[in-house]
Design an enzyme around this catalytic site. Structure first.
Site, short mmCIF file in Angstrom:
data_model
loop_
_atom_site.label_atom_id
_atom_site.label_comp_id
_atom_site.label_asym_id
_atom_site.label_seq_id
_atom_site.Cartn_x
_atom_site.Cartn_y
_atom_site.Cartn_z
CE1 TYR A 129 1.73 2.23 8.59
CE2 TYR A 129 0.70 3.97 9.89
CZ TYR A 129 0.70 3.14 8.79
OH TYR A 129 -0.32 3.23 7.87
CG HIS A 165 -5.59 2.27 6.97
ND1 HIS A 165 -5.74 0.98 6.52
CD2 HIS A 165 -6.72 2.54 7.69
CE1 HIS A 165 -6.89 0.48 6.94
NE2 HIS A 165 -7.50 1.41 7.65
NE ARG A 169 -2.15 0.60 3.86
CZ ARG A 169 -1.46 1.27 4.78
NH1 ARG A 169 -1.13 2.53 4.57
NH2 ARG A 169 -1.10 0.68 5.90
#
Length: 349
Positions: A268, A259, A255
Site C-alpha cells: 500500500y 505497521h 512510519r
C-alpha cells in the site's frame, strides 16, 4: 453570502499554518539538550532494530516499530516531570523506556508476560494500550482527578492518526476541554492507520485543526524535528500545569517500517514515498544541525552508537532467556478479595 470572521479568541486556538520547526531554520541550538536528544534518538533507533530482530526470532509475539518516529517518542517522555503521567499507545515503547521503565519490562506486553511487564505507578506510565485511543479518556480522567485534588500533575497521552477516528478520541477531548483538565494529547500522524492513508480518514486541513471544535488550542509541529517537538510539548505541559487546560498537538511524521512484523507495507506504500521520508529521518536532521554548529564530533557519534549497542545487548540478553511463568499468577490480582469460585480453581491446581 456573508463571511463571518472568527473572533480573536477563536483564532488563537487554530494551529500554525505550517508545522513548527527548529532544525534547518538557523535556530540557536541548546549545547546540552540537543546532543542529549541525539544520543537518545540513536539509542531508540537501535532498540527498534533489536526488538524487530527479536520478533523474527520468536522472542516477541509482535513488535510495532517506531522507526522514523523516535523524535516524537523521546520528546514525549522528556517533556514531563517525574510527578506527571504518560499514557502510551501500543507503538510507544521508546517513550516508555525513555521515561525510565527498563526495556525488557516495557516489552513485557509484547512478549505475552503478565500484567504488561511493569508497575504503572513506579514510573507513572500507564500500560501500553493496544485498543485504539482508549487510553485518552483514562488520561483525561486522571488529569481531572489530579486537578480536583489540587495535585500539580499533568497527563500526556499519545495516539496515532488512526486513533483520531475513534469515538474515545472525541470523547476525551470534549471532556478535557469542558473540565479544563491538565492533559496534553500528542497525535503522531505517521500518515497511515495500518494501510489506510490519512486522506481517507479525515477531510480536515490538519488533525490539529480538530482542537478548535472542542475549545482547546491546536499545535502543528514537524514530528521529525526533535527539538521542535520537545519545545511545543513543554509549552503545552506548562500551559496545562498553570491551569490553562488541554492542548492537542499534531506531530507530522512517518512510519518508515511496516505497521508490525505481520504487515507488508509494500502493498500500500510506493517505494518513492518511503524514500522521500527517509530523507527526513529525525536522526539525519538533528545530526546535520549539530555538526553545522560543531556540537557533534566523530568521537561523540561513536560514543552514542556504543551506548546504544550496550542497551541493545542488555535487551537481547534479557529476552533470549526463557521466561519462567508461575501458573499461580493466573489467579492473582483478579479480585481484591478472591471469590469462592476463584479460590476453588486455584486450590485445584
Amino acid at each position: 453570502m456573508t463571511i463571518v470572521e472568527l473572533p480573536a479568541e477563536a483564532r488563537a486556538l487554530l494551529p500554525e499554518p505550517e508545522p513548527h520547526r527548529l532544525l534547518g531554520t538557523g535556530a540557536t541550538p541548546d549545547p546540552t539538550l540537543w546532543p542529549e536528544l541525539y544520543r537518545l534518538l540513536v539509542r531508540g533507533r537501535r532498540l527498534n532494530e533489536q526488538a524487530t530482530a527479536l520478533t523474527r526470532q520468536g522472542r516477541l509475539a509482535v513488535y510495532p516499530s517506531s522507526t522514523g518516529q523516535e523524535a516524537c517518542q523521546i520528546a514525549a517522555a522528556l517533556a514531563l516531570e517525574p510527578r506527571d503521567w504518560l499514557f502510551p499507545s501500543y507503538r510507544d515503547t521508546l517513550a516508555v523506556i525513555t521515561r525510565g521503565v527498563p526495556a525488557p519490562a516495557a516489552l513485557g506486553l509484547l512478549r505475552g508476560e503478565w500484567h504488561t511487564g511493569y508497575d504503572p505507578r513506579e514510573h507513572r506510565v500507564a500500560p501500553l494500550c493496544t485498543p485504539l485511543a482508549t487510553q485518552l479518556p483514562h488520561a483525561t480522567g486522571l488529569a481531572h482527578a489530579a486537578r480536583l485534588r489540587g495535585d500539580d500533575v499533568v497527563a500526556l497521552a499519545l495516539v496515532g492518526d488512526g486513533g483520531t477516528s475513534e469515538g474515545d478520541f472525541h470523547e476525551a477531548l470534549n471532556f478535557a476541554a469542558v473540565w479544563r483538565a491538565p492533559v496534553v494529547f500528542l497525535v503522531q500522524n505517521n500518515q497511515y492507520a495500518i494501510s489506510v492513508p490519512l486522506a481517507v480518514q479525515t477531510a480536515a486541513p490538519s488533525l490539529a485543526h480538530k482542537a478548535i471544535g472542542y475549545g482547546m488550542p491546536g499545535r502543528l509541529v514537524d514530528g521529525n524535528d526533535a527539538p521542535a517537538v520537545l519545545q511545543v510539548l513543554r509549552e503545552a505541559v506548562a500551559r496545562a500545569r498553570s491551569g490553562g487546560g488541554p492542548t492537542l498537538v499534531e506531530a507530522v511524521t512517518y512510519r518508515l517500517d511496516a505497521h508490525t512484523n505481520a504487515d507488508d507495507a509494500t502493498r500500500y506504500r510506493p517505494p518513492e514515498e518511503v524514500a522521500a521520508w527517509r530523507e527526513r529521518d529525525p536522526l539525519t536532521l538533528l545530526a546535520r544541525d549539530l555538526r553545522a554548529h560543531g556540537l557533534l564530533t566523530d568521537e561523540a557519534e561513536r560514543a552514542a552508537r556504543a551506548d546504544a549497542e550496550t542497551h541493545a545487548a542488555g535487551l537481547r540478553a534479557a529476552l533470549t532467556a526463557d521466561a519462567a511463568p508461575d501458573p499461580a499468577d493466573l489467579f492473582a490480582h483478579v479480585y481484591a478479595t478472591p471469590t469462592p469460585h476463584l479460590r476453588e480453581q486455584r486450590d485445584a491446581r
